[in-house]
Design a protein around this motif. Sequence first.
Motif, PDB file in Angstrom:
ATOM      1  N   SER A  40      61.455 -28.260 -10.647  1.00  0.00           N
ATOM      2  CA  SER A  40      60.062 -28.231 -10.201  1.00  0.00           C
ATOM      3  C   SER A  40      59.930 -27.632  -8.800  1.00  0.00           C
ATOM      4  CB  SER A  40      59.446 -29.637 -10.256  1.00  0.00           C
ATOM      5  OG  SER A  40      60.274 -30.578  -9.608  1.00  0.00           O
ATOM      6  N   LYS A  41      60.945 -27.814  -7.970  1.00  0.00           N
ATOM      7  CA  LYS A  41      60.941 -27.132  -6.664  1.00  0.00           C
ATOM      8  C   LYS A  41      60.978 -25.626  -6.857  1.00  0.00           C
ATOM      9  CE  LYS A  41      61.680 -28.211  -2.776  1.00  0.00           C
ATOM     10  NZ  LYS A  41      60.758 -28.240  -1.623  1.00  0.00           N
ATOM     11  N   ALA A  42      61.687 -25.178  -7.895  1.00  0.00           N
ATOM     12  CA  ALA A  42      61.830 -23.741  -8.147  1.00  0.00           C
ATOM     13  C   ALA A  42      60.505 -23.093  -8.536  1.00  0.00           C
ATOM     14  CB  ALA A  42      62.865 -23.508  -9.249  1.00  0.00           C
ATOM     15  N   ILE A  43      59.546 -23.870  -9.072  1.00  0.00           N
ATOM     16  CA  ILE A  43      58.253 -23.281  -9.436  1.00  0.00           C
ATOM     17  C   ILE A  43      57.174 -23.568  -8.392  1.00  0.00           C
ATOM     18  CG2 ILE A  43      58.747 -23.344 -11.910  1.00  0.00           C
ATOM     19  CD1 ILE A  43      56.881 -25.790 -12.112  1.00  0.00           C
ATOM     20  N   GLY A  44      57.597 -24.065  -7.217  1.00  0.00           N
ATOM     21  CA  GLY A  44      56.660 -24.187  -6.104  1.00  0.00           C
ATOM     22  C   GLY A  44      56.131 -25.572  -5.803  1.00  0.00           C
ATOM     23  N   SER A  52      65.936 -26.836 -16.487  1.00  0.00           N
ATOM     24  CA  SER A  52      66.738 -27.403 -15.400  1.00  0.00           C
ATOM     25  C   SER A  52      67.118 -28.851 -15.690  1.00  0.00           C
ATOM     26  CB  SER A  52      65.952 -27.315 -14.087  1.00  0.00           C
ATOM     27  OG  SER A  52      66.666 -27.933 -13.040  1.00  0.00           O
ATOM     28  N   GLN A  53      66.134 -29.666 -16.089  1.00  0.00           N
ATOM     29  CA  GLN A  53      66.458 -31.085 -16.319  1.00  0.00           C
ATOM     30  C   GLN A  53      67.305 -31.273 -17.567  1.00  0.00           C
ATOM     31  OE1 GLN A  53      64.742 -32.969 -18.875  1.00  0.00           O
ATOM     32  NE2 GLN A  53      62.706 -32.107 -19.088  1.00  0.00           N
ATOM     33  N   ALA A  97      51.034 -23.348 -21.604  1.00  0.00           N
ATOM     34  CA  ALA A  97      51.687 -24.185 -20.593  1.00  0.00           C
ATOM     35  C   ALA A  97      53.190 -23.984 -20.518  1.00  0.00           C
ATOM     36  CB  ALA A  97      51.392 -25.656 -20.875  1.00  0.00           C
ATOM     37  N   SER A  98      53.769 -23.334 -21.527  1.00  0.00           N
ATOM     38  CA  SER A  98      55.222 -23.283 -21.620  1.00  0.00           C
ATOM     39  C   SER A  98      55.865 -22.451 -20.518  1.00  0.00           C
ATOM     40  CB  SER A  98      55.647 -22.738 -22.984  1.00  0.00           C
ATOM     41  OG  SER A  98      55.123 -21.440 -23.181  1.00  0.00           O
ATOM     42  N   LEU A  99      55.204 -21.389 -20.087  1.00  0.00           N
ATOM     43  CA  LEU A  99      55.802 -20.547 -19.048  1.00  0.00           C
ATOM     44  C   LEU A  99      55.985 -21.324 -17.751  1.00  0.00           C
ATOM     45  CD1 LEU A  99      53.993 -17.111 -19.593  1.00  0.00           C
ATOM     46  CD2 LEU A  99      56.339 -17.752 -20.205  1.00  0.00           C
ATOM     47  N   THR A 100      54.975 -22.113 -17.388  1.00  0.00           N
ATOM     48  CA  THR A 100      55.075 -22.919 -16.164  1.00  0.00           C
ATOM     49  C   THR A 100      56.125 -24.017 -16.319  1.00  0.00           C
ATOM     50  OG1 THR A 100      52.737 -22.532 -15.735  1.00  0.00           O
ATOM     51  CG2 THR A 100      53.773 -24.321 -14.522  1.00  0.00           C
ATOM     52  N   ALA A 101      56.136 -24.639 -17.500  1.00  0.00           N
ATOM     53  CA  ALA A 101      57.019 -25.792 -17.707  1.00  0.00           C
ATOM     54  C   ALA A 101      58.448 -25.406 -18.072  1.00  0.00           C
ATOM     55  CB  ALA A 101      56.441 -26.694 -18.805  1.00  0.00           C
ATOM     56  N   LEU A 102      58.681 -24.144 -18.424  1.00  0.00           N
ATOM     57  CA  LEU A 102      59.987 -23.752 -18.963  1.00  0.00           C
ATOM     58  C   LEU A 102      61.113 -23.966 -17.954  1.00  0.00           C
ATOM     59  CD1 LEU A 102      61.519 -22.583 -21.352  1.00  0.00           C
ATOM     60  CD2 LEU A 102      61.093 -20.287 -20.435  1.00  0.00           C
TER      61      LEU A 102
END
Length: 394
Positions: free
Chosen positions: A315-319, A89-90, A79-84
């Motif tokens: 989160s916008k950056a990952i779609g 950012s935050q 899951a880390s790649l998606t959440a990274l």
Amino acid sequence: MSALFQILFLIFSVKILGEAAERIGVPSVMGEILAGISFGVLFLDIETEVIAFFAELGSIFLLFTAGYKEVNFKELKSASLTALVPTLSQIIFAFAFGFLLGRIFNFTFLQSLFMAVAFSPTSIGVVIRTLIDLNYLSSKPGTVMLSSAILDDIIGIFLLSVVVTFARFNRAPSILGILTIAGKILLFLLIMYILGKYLFPRIFGYAQKMHAKETVFSLVVMVALFSAYLAEFFELHATIGAFIGGILISEIPLAKLQDVQSKVEGLAYGILIPLFFAFIGFSIDLYTLGNTGLFALVVIFLALSGKLIGGFIGSKAIGFDFYESFIFGVGVMPRAGVELVVLTIGRDLGIINQEIFSAVVLMVVISILISPSALKFAIQTERKNKTDREISVE
């Protein structure tokens, strides 16, 4: 007054007020902090050293249990790649807003750096119940939020270890000093890795064969205390070592037997961790808090908006779409456990004063109060918007 009676009163009050908090729909940590405030008001001759000792154990087991129970390396890798990206950012926005706060109020560089670190962690546990109640935990934003919270804690602990070590210099260290700090951290991690990979599994194997009662449980507790002690030996903080120790034995099957886990949770969440939160409440100076004024308002605004903006952009950056990004940003706003450990360390090291401590605790309380309601509103708005779009298409 007897220290035994004071501990008895605290354990009783944190459970009663924690239960009351849960019943009105807020996390039990709110009641536990209130129990500590009440304790300070009701008792005059307080055995502070005894209470502080139990609170320190509570902070150690708070982070140890986080590593032991919540961090799963196999799940984290997937899951880390998606959440990274949203996590970084935050954290970056919260870190920057915390540092900006220090600059606005003319803090020293070290104080500003500490505020940046204190702003960085997230307590996803505060909004978990809302996600479950609204059947949103298994959604893409919900799963990314969970993974992000784990990464957030790991990064936050690393940042804390750097700042704690900086504090021993009372200034930004030289290049040689930075290399020395990095060397100590790496050596500590290397020793812990070797122990976790080769020694701990064998010891747990021997412990399971012993006839003495609760040997495996005792060994888990000993790993927590040993990891904390070893971290202090390398001039890190005890809680950092406890977190690493928890992660390492989470990979050992014998250390994670259901019976053992329940006993560790009983010790941690039944007694020690609530006493830590109560000590936080006891440590709040109500008079100082009443005079923080503009400073407290700026702390609350910057701390919450940093997470919201950073989470939304990441989160916008990952779609994610607008509403999903807004939900993610709101979901990472609350603070609780790790943040209060960070605050306590900062005060104990003399980095922050009582006014800053009280204002940031107030921010934690406000974030706990508003985040679940704001998240519920955001999810319901997203669902209403989707329903309206489906109706208009038909």
